[in-house]
Design a protein around this motif. Structure first.
Motif, PDB file in Angstrom:
ATOM      1  N   GLU A 182       0.812  -1.107   0.131  1.00  0.00           N
ATOM      2  CA  GLU A 182       0.126   0.105   0.032  1.00  0.00           C
ATOM      3  C   GLU A 182       0.928   1.439  -0.137  1.00  0.00           C
ATOM      4  N   ILE A 183       1.635   1.174   0.877  1.00  0.00           N
ATOM      5  CA  ILE A 183       2.728   2.495   1.188  1.00  0.00           C
ATOM      6  C   ILE A 183       3.411   2.693  -0.348  1.00  0.00           C
ATOM      7  N   ILE A 184       3.976   1.605  -0.998  1.00  0.00           N
ATOM      8  CA  ILE A 184       4.737   1.593  -1.926  1.00  0.00           C
ATOM      9  C   ILE A 184       3.948   2.135  -3.262  1.00  0.00           C
ATOM     10  N   PHE A 185       2.552   1.727  -3.229  1.00  0.00           N
ATOM     11  CA  PHE A 185       1.616   2.199  -4.282  1.00  0.00           C
ATOM     12  C   PHE A 185       1.472   3.762  -4.152  1.00  0.00           C
ATOM     13  N   VAL A 186       1.188   4.066  -3.069  1.00  0.00           N
ATOM     14  CA  VAL A 186       1.110   5.647  -2.643  1.00  0.00           C
ATOM     15  C   VAL A 186       2.196   6.366  -3.012  1.00  0.00           C
ATOM     16  N   LEU A 187       3.450   6.109  -2.726  1.00  0.00           N
ATOM     17  CA  LEU A 187       4.451   6.740  -3.289  1.00  0.00           C
ATOM     18  C   LEU A 187       4.924   6.443  -4.422  1.00  0.00           C
ATOM     19  N   ALA A 188       4.583   5.513  -5.262  1.00  0.00           N
ATOM     20  CA  ALA A 188       4.661   5.536  -6.730  1.00  0.00           C
ATOM     21  C   ALA A 188       3.708   6.236  -7.361  1.00  0.00           C
ATOM     22  N   ALA A 189       2.233   6.519  -6.838  1.00  0.00           N
ATOM     23  CA  ALA A 189       1.353   7.321  -7.424  1.00  0.00           C
ATOM     24  C   ALA A 189       1.969   8.769  -7.452  1.00  0.00           C
ATOM     25  N   PHE A 190       2.347   9.129  -6.066  1.00  0.00           N
ATOM     26  CA  PHE A 190       3.107  10.666  -6.242  1.00  0.00           C
ATOM     27  C   PHE A 190       4.300  10.732  -7.323  1.00  0.00           C
ATOM     28  N   SER A 191       4.908   9.823  -7.169  1.00  0.00           N
ATOM     29  CA  SER A 191       6.232   9.942  -8.186  1.00  0.00           C
ATOM     30  C   SER A 191       5.523  10.118  -9.702  1.00  0.00           C
ATOM     31  N   LEU A 192       4.626   9.167  -9.872  1.00  0.00           N
ATOM     32  CA  LEU A 192       4.068   9.300 -11.205  1.00  0.00           C
ATOM     33  C   LEU A 192       3.554  10.736 -11.572  1.00  0.00           C
ATOM     34  N   LEU A 193       2.966  11.303 -10.564  1.00  0.00           N
ATOM     35  CA  LEU A 193       2.285  12.497 -10.745  1.00  0.00           C
ATOM     36  C   LEU A 193       3.117  13.688 -11.039  1.00  0.00           C
ATOM     37  N   PHE A 194       4.312  13.719 -10.387  1.00  0.00           N
ATOM     38  CA  PHE A 194       5.536  14.454 -10.347  1.00  0.00           C
ATOM     39  C   PHE A 194       6.410  14.247 -11.458  1.00  0.00           C
ATOM     40  N   MET A 195       6.272  13.121 -12.150  1.00  0.00           N
ATOM     41  CA  MET A 195       6.881  12.849 -13.387  1.00  0.00           C
ATOM     42  C   MET A 195       6.127  13.371 -14.531  1.00  0.00           C
ATOM     43  N   LEU A 196       4.921  13.357 -14.438  1.00  0.00           N
ATOM     44  CA  LEU A 196       3.927  14.058 -15.394  1.00  0.00           C
ATOM     45  C   LEU A 196       3.916  15.572 -15.521  1.00  0.00           C
ATOM     46  N   ILE A 197       4.399  16.086 -14.496  1.00  0.00           N
ATOM     47  CA  ILE A 197       4.470  17.598 -14.553  1.00  0.00           C
ATOM     48  C   ILE A 197       5.780  18.025 -15.515  1.00  0.00           C
ATOM     49  N   PRO A 198       5.715  18.652 -16.523  1.00  0.00           N
ATOM     50  CA  PRO A 198       6.618  19.164 -17.499  1.00  0.00           C
ATOM     51  C   PRO A 198       7.924  19.813 -16.509  1.00  0.00           C
ATOM     52  N   HIS A 199       8.928  19.404 -16.817  1.00  0.00           N
ATOM     53  CA  HIS A 199      10.165  19.660 -16.012  1.00  0.00           C
ATOM     54  C   HIS A 199      10.216  21.545 -15.707  1.00  0.00           C
ATOM     55  N   GLU A 200      10.055  22.068 -16.833  1.00  0.00           N
ATOM     56  CA  GLU A 200      10.157  23.757 -16.541  1.00  0.00           C
ATOM     57  C   GLU A 200       8.882  24.226 -15.713  1.00  0.00           C
ATOM     58  N   TYR A 201       7.891  23.301 -15.390  1.00  0.00           N
ATOM     59  CA  TYR A 201       6.950  23.726 -14.382  1.00  0.00           C
ATOM     60  C   TYR A 201       7.122  23.189 -13.128  1.00  0.00           C
ATOM     61  N   SER A 202       8.102  22.434 -12.870  1.00  0.00           N
ATOM     62  CA  SER A 202       8.434  21.512 -11.600  1.00  0.00           C
ATOM     63  C   SER A 202       8.592  22.556 -10.445  1.00  0.00           C
ATOM     64  N   TYR A 203       9.149  23.617 -10.594  1.00  0.00           N
ATOM     65  CA  TYR A 203       9.415  24.779  -9.318  1.00  0.00           C
ATOM     66  C   TYR A 203       7.891  25.046  -9.291  1.00  0.00           C
ATOM     67  N   ALA A 246      -6.545  10.934  -1.521  1.00  0.00           N
ATOM     68  CA  ALA A 246      -7.087  10.435  -2.758  1.00  0.00           C
ATOM     69  C   ALA A 246      -6.336   9.197  -3.219  1.00  0.00           C
ATOM     70  N   PHE A 247      -4.897   9.398  -3.340  1.00  0.00           N
ATOM     71  CA  PHE A 247      -4.133   8.293  -3.432  1.00  0.00           C
ATOM     72  C   PHE A 247      -4.227   7.274  -2.406  1.00  0.00           C
ATOM     73  N   THR A 248      -4.135   7.359  -1.278  1.00  0.00           N
ATOM     74  CA  THR A 248      -4.267   6.522  -0.318  1.00  0.00           C
ATOM     75  C   THR A 248      -5.499   5.632  -0.370  1.00  0.00           C
ATOM     76  N   PHE A 249      -6.609   6.350  -0.551  1.00  0.00           N
ATOM     77  CA  PHE A 249      -7.999   5.744  -0.624  1.00  0.00           C
ATOM     78  C   PHE A 249      -7.881   4.547  -1.680  1.00  0.00           C
ATOM     79  N   VAL A 250      -7.417   5.139  -2.816  1.00  0.00           N
ATOM     80  CA  VAL A 250      -7.414   4.337  -4.171  1.00  0.00           C
ATOM     81  C   VAL A 250      -6.538   2.969  -3.919  1.00  0.00           C
TER      82      VAL A 250
END
Lengths: 529, 322
Positions: free
Chosen positions: A161-182, A201-205
């Motif tokens: 469960e914890i790995i899934f939540v972290l992975a979901a967050f990582s995926l979300l940040f990876m989808l943000i274009p580099h120039e908008y990350s800041y 929401a991520f935890t629930f899913v």
């Protein structure tokens, strides 16, 4: 429950194989299992969010997490039905949820909430419907084998469960274009409630996605334990045989005779197996097949065995023995082993028998294991201390730091730019000496003495914090920031420039400028008084 | 002409350059001062800052101030040393080799994003930065005077970059941080550029206020600015202290002491003085040393930058004793 319709192979499995089987079953029936967990959970989350909008950041997710033992009951019901070939509809299960949730609800959410073997124990409460002492007795039987693995199942799925939540967050940040990350990080920092909402929401899913696997793995371990305890495999084999013989007997007209013969053959086979695996089986009188003529006698014998103490006695033995020892003939035993045993029998006076020797060997290895365990613990502690030392600077940032002492409390330097700043070093009447030095044309000495007198006066009277690393520029800054008197600040600046010219440009000051500074000194410090 | 009058004249010239530059590069007075110091001290500057803060504008404007030549090289991973220095090519008509000089033959060279080029190409700059000459096909060729390299590097994008070797870092007289301007200055700048005056027009407004020979004269004059032996000792003490400081893994070399004194001399002239004070040394110590020291791993983990360490170090060095 009709075990003849069970959809899995009823062979004995290890607990880990049972967990594997549970994962396969969960994948097979995943959608209804997931929906039966998700629908009630999402209802609870939405209702909580609507009722307590101010607590929307943490209350719904906490409540859903706390009620997980109840939400797990829906998937369990579906899995239990489908395992035995019964068709279930999601709607039907949802209708039964109030009844399922009300069973031992309070205990499940309080005393048993943090049970490590929750999914393994759940079928006893929900499917067998046991309470109180009978439930405890049943669980003690089930936990004799497989309780530890059930706890590991929980730990593994918590991590998933914890790995899934972290992975979901990582995926979300990876989808943000580099120039908008800041900008994204900045936005998340500012919008704390949004950050929490996304996390919840991520935890629930992730909880809902993992829950069916956890429930079915626990159920699969439970079923595996029952297969092994109740011999479902044997029973099914008998049923098959009976079924086959029934058809054959019907065809030949002597079915009843064969059926009974098969039944007795089955009983004897079971008892023979029991005899071969139990140490106390020899004490039981086993009826011989040749004597099987009276149904009543056989039935009473079976009932006697079932009612006897030996049948209900559970004994566990552990030790070292050869594999396939039954099939091993005496001449298969290696000669060196026979010689070794004989040697110990002859020479080991301290050992009453090989059994004693084995016991002592056990004690020795037990002690050895304790020493090894101690060494491992010491190593782990030493490693932790070493890592803490290695990264001490990193950890130090989390500790409260001691504030550096204020410079104002530092003792004033005794020397600055080569000038003696002790009050005792000044002549009794420094201004008169300056005047005298001017008269004899020693301008460098005159300006030096005047500058020194001024610094000592500022330290003594104005408590200005000069430090040994201060240059003339730093001193000017210190005086201008510490003195509200603009005249004093301006005077000190002029004096300081003349001093710099003398000291660093090696250019003697003009007599008039020194004389003016001397006259101003008296005026400035007279005003001070 | 007496020394004092000479200093006043130089001060006026430097001030004129400074005024021209600060009128174009708005809100970066400190950066402008440090670049001017490096120019008149005959050194090179490494500028670090995010894109869009006016680095190119500053260099172009500086070149215009003394009517000098300006060239720019965009450093990329595939840039070859000969792309920087130049090369000989065979002329079929004349039947002999001809030299095709590279962009290095200029007065002001902007090496943009220098850390994007591999070490081999970066090393092509080493000789010219130190010797003011380039060896092509075995023959040394002088670059025009005055010569100055202004290299930039981006602090954020670290992917695909090659860290500058210590030997090359040491050849830069100053490392200048160019930071975002204040709100007021950014408003002024934006208003100026988005109004009726374009970026190019702002550069065109710069008129040469000194000549290249003036720059050389000022560089020569800087060498005669008085440095008291105790002030010199103070500079050397600061550099030597970097070698024993607990938070510094690798301290600055003797070239740092020389650079520090050279910069302090120009800084004194910038303040209309012909002598160096300890305050001059102290003021220029951080930009002159920040790229020459390597903080320890522990200090970096603790969040101590080179600037913080140097500021702490300056607090521990006693001012000169006369």
């Amino acid at each position: 429950m009709n075990i003849s319709r069970i959809v899995i192979n009823t062979r004995p499995r290890t607990a880990w194989q049972a967990i594997n089987l549970g994962v396969v079953l969960a994948r097979t029936w995943y959608l209804p299992l997931w929906l039966s967990w998700l629908i009630p959970a999402i209802c609870v989350a939405l209702v909580t969010a609507l009722v307590c909008p101010s607590l929307v950041s943490w209350l719904p997710i906490t409540l859903v997490w706390w009620l997980k033992p109840l939400f797990d009951r829906g998937p369990l019901l579906i899995a239990s039905r489908r395992l035995f070939g019964e068709s279930t509809t999601l709607l039907g299960v949802l209708r039964q949820l109030p009844r399922l949730y009300s069973r031992d609800c309070l205990l499940a959410l309080t005393l048993r909430r943090f049970s490590l073997s929750r999914s393994y124990d759940l079928p006893v409460t929900i499917l067998e419907g046991l309470h109180g002492q009978s439930r405890s007795t049943r669980l003690s039987v089930l936990h004799r084998d497989g309780g530890g693995e059930a706890a590991w199942t929980l730990l593994v799925f918590v991590h998933v469960e914890i790995i899934f939540v972290l992975a979901a967050f990582s995926l979300l940040f990876m989808l943000i274009p580099h120039e908008y990350s800041y900008q994204a990080i900045d936005f998340v920092r500012r919008e704390v409630s949004l950050d929490l909402f996304v996390y919840n929401a991520f935890t629930f899913v992730c909880m809902s996605l993992v829950a069916p696997f956890y429930v079915v793995c626990g159920f699969s371990q439970y079923i595996n334990r029952r297969i092994s305890l109740e011999g479902w495999g044997i029973e099914l084999q008998f049923r098959d045989m009976v079924q086959r013989q029934k058809s054959a007997a019907r065809a030949s007209g002597s079915g009843a005779m064969l059926l009974s013969a098969l039944f007795f053959a089955g009983v004897f086979a079971t008892l023979a197996m029991f005899q071969s695996t139990s140490s106390y089986a020899a004490e039981i009188e086993i009826p011989q097949p040749a004597k099987v003529v009276d149904h009543g006698l056989i039935k009473s014998d079976v009932q006697a065995i079932l009612a006897g103490d030996h049948f209900h006695k559970t004994e566990r033995k552990s030790g070292l023995r050869f594999k396939n020892s039954q099939s091993m003939r005496s001449d298969d035993v290696p000669q060196w082993f026979i010689r070794m045993v004989e040697f110990f029998e002859r020479h080991s006076e301290g050992f009453a028998s090989i059994a004693n020797f084995s016991k002592m060997l056990g004690v020795f290895f037990g002690s050895f294991a304790k020493v090894i365990a101690f060494i491992i613990w010491i190593s782990v502690i030493a490693l932790a201390l070493w890592l803490a030392y290695l990264y001490r600077e990193f950890f130090r940032q989390f500790l409260p730091r001691k504030q550096p002492p204020l410079h104002l409390h530092e003792a004033p330097p005794e020397q600055l730019f080569g000038l003696d700043l002790r009050k005792s070093s000044l002549p009794n009447e420094p201004l008169r000496d300056v005047k005298h030095l001017l008269e004899i044309g020693d301008y460098r000495e005159a300006i030096g003495l005047l500058y020194r007198t001024t610094l000592i006066k500022l330290i003594a009277d104005r408590n200005i914090a000069f430090r040994s690393n201060f240059t003339e520029h730093d001193c000017r800054m210190a005086v201008s920031s510490a003195c509200a008197n603009a005249t004093l600040s301006t005077y000190f600046t002029e004096l300081s420039y003349v001093w710099e010219l003398t000291a660093y440009a090696h250019r003697p000051p003009e007599a008039t400028s020194v004389a003016i500074l001397l006259a101003q000194w008296q005026q400035v410090f007279a005003d001070e008084k | 002409m007496s020394d004092v009058t000479e200093i006043q004249r130089i001060y006026q010239q430097i001030t004129a350059v400074r005024q021209q530059l600060t009128a174009v590069v708005i809100g970066q007075e400190k950066v402008v001062d440090q670049v001017i110091i490096a120019l008149f001290a005959g050194g090179h500057v490494l500028i670090e800052g995010v894109p869009g803060l006016g680095k190119t504008l500053l260099v172009k404007s500086l070149a215009k101030c003394f009517d000098g030549h300006f060239k720019r090289i965009q450093f990329t991973p595939d840039l070859m040393p000969s792309d920087v220095t130049g090369h000989s090519m065979f002329d079929m008509k004349e039947g002999k080799f001809r030299l095709r000089p590279g962009p290095i033959f200029t007065n002001l060279l902007l090496a943009d994003e220098i850390n994007r080029a591999p070490a081999k190409t970066q090393a092509a700059l080493l000789e010219v930065m130190q010797e003011r000459s380039v060896t092509i096909d075995g023959g040394a060729r002088k670059v025009p005077s005055p010569f100055m390299v202004l290299a930039t590097q981006n602090p954020i994008e670290q992917e695909g970059t090659f860290p500058l070797p210590e030997a090359e870092l040491d050849r830069f007289l100053l490392k200048v941080f160019i930071d975002y301007p204040s709100l007021e200055n950014e408003l002024r700048f934006t208003r100026a550029v988005t109004g009726d005056v374009s970026d190019e027009a702002m550069q065109l407004s710069i008129a040469p206020c000194i000549t290249a020979s003036d720059v050389e004269q000022i560089q020569a004059k800087a060498l005669s600015v008085v440095v008291d032996s105790r002030v010199l000792e103070y500079a050397v003490n600061i550099v030597r202290a970097t070698r024993t400081h607990a938070m510094i893994h690798q301290g600055a070399g003797p070239r740092a002491s020389i650079g520090l004194v050279r910069c302090a001399r120009v800084l004194a002239m910038l303040h209309e003085r012909d002598y160096v004070t300890p305050a001059d040394i102290k003021a220029i110590a951080i930009p002159a040393l920040r790229h020459r020291i390597t903080p320890t791993a522990e200090a970096e983990i603790d969040g101590h930058t080179s600037d913080i360490i140097l500021a702490h170090l300056l607090e521990t060095i006693d001012a000169p004793r006369l």
